[in-house]
Scaffold this motif. Structure first.
Motif, PDB file in Angstrom:
ATOM      1  N   GLY A  76      38.310  44.866  46.220  1.00  0.00           N
ATOM      2  CA  GLY A  76      38.630  46.028  47.174  1.00  0.00           C
ATOM      3  C   GLY A  76      37.988  47.403  46.374  1.00  0.00           C
ATOM      4  N   ARG A  77      38.858  48.188  46.563  1.00  0.00           N
ATOM      5  CA  ARG A  77      38.532  49.651  45.881  1.00  0.00           C
ATOM      6  C   ARG A  77      39.283  49.660  44.547  1.00  0.00           C
ATOM      7  N   GLY A  78      39.918  48.633  44.145  1.00  0.00           N
ATOM      8  CA  GLY A  78      40.685  48.568  42.874  1.00  0.00           C
ATOM      9  C   GLY A  78      39.769  48.039  41.706  1.00  0.00           C
ATOM     10  N   VAL A  79      40.010  48.544  40.424  1.00  0.00           N
ATOM     11  CA  VAL A  79      39.418  48.304  39.205  1.00  0.00           C
ATOM     12  C   VAL A  79      40.123  46.928  38.449  1.00  0.00           C
ATOM     13  N   PRO A  80      39.709  45.918  38.512  1.00  0.00           N
ATOM     14  CA  PRO A  80      40.687  44.940  37.875  1.00  0.00           C
ATOM     15  C   PRO A  80      40.843  45.076  36.444  1.00  0.00           C
ATOM     16  N   SER A  81      41.652  44.289  35.723  1.00  0.00           N
ATOM     17  CA  SER A  81      41.684  43.957  34.304  1.00  0.00           C
ATOM     18  C   SER A  81      41.064  43.015  33.986  1.00  0.00           C
ATOM     19  N   GLU A  82      40.489  42.915  32.627  1.00  0.00           N
ATOM     20  CA  GLU A  82      39.663  41.963  32.258  1.00  0.00           C
ATOM     21  C   GLU A  82      40.621  40.253  32.211  1.00  0.00           C
ATOM     22  N   ALA A  83      41.893  40.639  32.034  1.00  0.00           N
ATOM     23  CA  ALA A  83      42.569  39.403  32.129  1.00  0.00           C
ATOM     24  C   ALA A  83      42.986  39.004  33.506  1.00  0.00           C
ATOM     25  N   GLU A  84      42.865  39.904  34.605  1.00  0.00           N
ATOM     26  CA  GLU A  84      42.542  39.567  35.950  1.00  0.00           C
ATOM     27  C   GLU A  84      41.491  38.798  36.304  1.00  0.00           C
ATOM     28  N   VAL A  85      40.372  39.226  35.915  1.00  0.00           N
ATOM     29  CA  VAL A  85      38.921  38.452  35.967  1.00  0.00           C
ATOM     30  C   VAL A  85      39.024  37.148  35.441  1.00  0.00           C
ATOM     31  N   THR A  86      39.535  37.114  34.036  1.00  0.00           N
ATOM     32  CA  THR A  86      39.678  35.838  33.343  1.00  0.00           C
ATOM     33  C   THR A  86      40.433  34.689  34.045  1.00  0.00           C
ATOM     34  N   THR A  93      36.688  30.871  40.340  1.00  0.00           N
ATOM     35  CA  THR A  93      35.781  32.010  41.383  1.00  0.00           C
ATOM     36  C   THR A  93      34.483  32.291  40.641  1.00  0.00           C
ATOM     37  N   ARG A  94      33.414  32.462  41.515  1.00  0.00           N
ATOM     38  CA  ARG A  94      32.269  32.740  40.842  1.00  0.00           C
ATOM     39  C   ARG A  94      31.390  33.908  41.441  1.00  0.00           C
ATOM     40  N   VAL A  95      32.227  34.325  42.765  1.00  0.00           N
ATOM     41  CA  VAL A  95      31.756  35.394  43.662  1.00  0.00           C
ATOM     42  C   VAL A  95      32.893  36.592  43.645  1.00  0.00           C
ATOM     43  N   PHE A  96      32.181  37.780  43.332  1.00  0.00           N
ATOM     44  CA  PHE A  96      33.116  38.843  43.068  1.00  0.00           C
ATOM     45  C   PHE A  96      32.825  40.126  43.944  1.00  0.00           C
ATOM     46  N   GLN A 102      33.235  51.856  42.854  1.00  0.00           N
ATOM     47  CA  GLN A 102      33.761  51.258  41.711  1.00  0.00           C
ATOM     48  C   GLN A 102      32.735  50.795  40.834  1.00  0.00           C
ATOM     49  N   ILE A 103      31.736  50.867  41.054  1.00  0.00           N
ATOM     50  CA  ILE A 103      30.657  49.969  40.237  1.00  0.00           C
ATOM     51  C   ILE A 103      30.796  50.491  38.674  1.00  0.00           C
ATOM     52  N   PRO A 104      30.712  51.694  38.498  1.00  0.00           N
ATOM     53  CA  PRO A 104      30.763  52.025  36.917  1.00  0.00           C
ATOM     54  C   PRO A 104      31.932  51.609  36.185  1.00  0.00           C
ATOM     55  N   ASP A 105      33.043  51.399  36.836  1.00  0.00           N
ATOM     56  CA  ASP A 105      34.318  50.896  36.273  1.00  0.00           C
ATOM     57  C   ASP A 105      34.607  49.440  36.311  1.00  0.00           C
ATOM     58  N   THR A 106      34.149  48.891  37.299  1.00  0.00           N
ATOM     59  CA  THR A 106      34.288  47.367  37.587  1.00  0.00           C
ATOM     60  C   THR A 106      33.310  46.497  37.248  1.00  0.00           C
ATOM     61  N   THR A 107      31.904  47.110  36.985  1.00  0.00           N
ATOM     62  CA  THR A 107      31.060  45.978  36.436  1.00  0.00           C
ATOM     63  C   THR A 107      31.149  45.830  35.178  1.00  0.00           C
ATOM     64  N   PRO A 108      31.386  46.514  34.180  1.00  0.00           N
ATOM     65  CA  PRO A 108      31.482  46.279  32.778  1.00  0.00           C
ATOM     66  C   PRO A 108      32.669  45.323  32.962  1.00  0.00           C
ATOM     67  N   VAL A 109      33.856  45.329  33.437  1.00  0.00           N
ATOM     68  CA  VAL A 109      35.109  44.595  33.145  1.00  0.00           C
ATOM     69  C   VAL A 109      34.754  43.046  33.460  1.00  0.00           C
ATOM     70  N   VAL A 110      34.253  43.088  34.757  1.00  0.00           N
ATOM     71  CA  VAL A 110      33.630  41.801  35.306  1.00  0.00           C
ATOM     72  C   VAL A 110      32.774  41.001  34.417  1.00  0.00           C
ATOM     73  N   ALA A 111      31.698  41.631  33.816  1.00  0.00           N
ATOM     74  CA  ALA A 111      30.540  41.467  33.178  1.00  0.00           C
ATOM     75  C   ALA A 111      31.274  40.853  31.668  1.00  0.00           C
ATOM     76  N   ARG A 112      31.889  41.733  31.000  1.00  0.00           N
ATOM     77  CA  ARG A 112      32.484  41.051  29.910  1.00  0.00           C
ATOM     78  C   ARG A 112      33.616  40.004  29.868  1.00  0.00           C
ATOM     79  N   ALA A 113      34.072  39.845  31.026  1.00  0.00           N
ATOM     80  CA  ALA A 113      34.902  38.691  31.159  1.00  0.00           C
ATOM     81  C   ALA A 113      34.226  37.450  31.274  1.00  0.00           C
ATOM     82  N   ILE A 114      32.824  37.610  32.157  1.00  0.00           N
ATOM     83  CA  ILE A 114      32.139  36.506  32.326  1.00  0.00           C
ATOM     84  C   ILE A 114      31.461  36.101  31.010  1.00  0.00           C
TER      85      ILE A 114
END
Length: 119
Positions: A76-86, A93-96, A102-114
């Protein structure tokens, strides 16, 4: 090589954010949602990052319908933690989806977890 598709109204911005992170081993492609669903289903892509105004609807609608709820998650409009994405990645989960604002904040978290998950 980990293949990530980006979609939704902020698909180009997400692709640019991913490219700017300098994470080795990521192949990023801007995609439409139906094309992404078919590629994921056929094993031609690994992950999808979709954006819309709320992060909960249009960003994942087609993918949810084609792939099922077990592989899709919206922040949604929240920014996840890397632990949550992991934890989500470990659960299959493969689709986020997330809000375009939230693109500037969420994209790096998801990418690093992936990236960490696929090593």
């Amino acid at each position: 090589m980990t293949r990530i598709l980006t979609g939704g109204i902020g698909k180009t911005q997400v692709a640019e954010e991913l490219g700017g992170l300098g994470i080795d081993g990521l192949e990023v492609t801007v995609s439409g949602d139906m094309e992404a669903a078919m590629k994921l289903r056929a094993g031609q892509a690994d992950y999808y990052l979709g954006t819309c105004h709320t992060g909960a609807g249009a960003s994942l609608g087609v993918l949810l319908g084609v792939l099922g709820s077990g592989t899709c998650h919206t922040f949604g409009r929240g920014v996840p933690s890397e632990a949550e994405v992991t934890a989500l990645l470990e659960g299959g989960t493969r689709v986020f989806g997330f809000g375009v604002d939230q693109i500037p904040d969420t994209t790096p978290v998801v990418a690093r977890a992936i990236a960490a998950h696929t090593r």
